[in-house]
Design a protein around this motif. Structure first.
Motif: not given
Length: 231
Positions: A84-109
């Protein structure tokens, strides 16, 4: 560096703008990652201070971007926590950051790839032999967004020696890689086999940390817990 596949285990809000992700590396070799199809997750490892290139897998229903996008985020956990490992992602307009902080869900790959050479190595693995206990190792990092972190390091090709005295300086989400270093440093002191009787050689770490507001500061409770256990 090789790409590795991981699954999101949990998400939690660390601040009004920052989301913490806990992920787990897949135990089986990866065979269908486009950039490096020969990589294996069995050898995934990292050093405190490193980041991961991070891209959502197209199989996620929550990822709707038509083109492959990659974000870069510092690891906040320590190697001992693997797989296991951990990340802390700040919300931004970047598509990946937006996905990780708004749309991502448990079990996403996601697919991740370790990078970065501004690191702290444990005494057990460090190439440094430093007998001067009066030296102070300094790590400083400041960044506006997670996606820019790897471009704002003060020393891009540095390995911090395992000095008894450490000074960490962070601004905003720049705390992320330093938090990993501090956690590892604290663990190293706990696992030290011998204790110095000379108080002049007592291991000490100082963190100078600033942010736009107190609520924007990350890992405050965790850092206070570490502080209560160490000088």
């Amino acid at each position: 560096m090789a790409w590795h596949r991981a699954t999101i285990l949990s998400l939690r809000q660390l601040s009004p703008t920052t989301t913490g992700l806990t992920l787990k590396i897949h135990p089986l070799p990866t065979t269908n990652i486009s950039i490096d199809s020969s990589s294996s997750n069995n050898n995934f490892t990292f050093l405190p201070g490193q980041w991961v290139d991070f891209k959502p897998h197209p199989s996620n229903s929550s990822w709707c971007h038509p083109f492959e996008k990659i974000g870069g985020y510092s690891l906040t956990s320590i190697p001992q926590s693997l797989p296991q490992f951990e990340l802390a992602i700040q919300r931004s307009r970047h598509p990946v950051a937006e996905w990780a902080t708004v749309h991502a869900r448990v079990d996403d790959v996601v697919d991740v790839r370790v990078g970065g050479t501004f690191t702290y190595e444990s005494k057990s693995s460090s190439a440094f032999e430093d007998d001067d206990d009066d030296d102070v190792a300094i790590a400083a990092l400041s960044s506006n967004t997670d996606d820019e972190q790897k471009h704002h390091r003060l020393s891009e090709e540095s390995v911090l020696p395992t000095n008894n005295r450490m000074l960490f300086i962070a601004g905003g989400v720049g705390i992320n890689p330093l938090y990993s270093m501090i956690r590892q440093w604290s663990l190293d002191q706990t696992h030290a086999k011998t204790k110095e009787t000379n108080t002049n050689n007592t291991p000490r770490a100082v963190l100078l940390y600033s942010g736009g507001s107190r609520e924007s500061l990350l890992f405050v409770k965790e850092l206070e817990q570490l502080m209560n256990g160490k000088p």
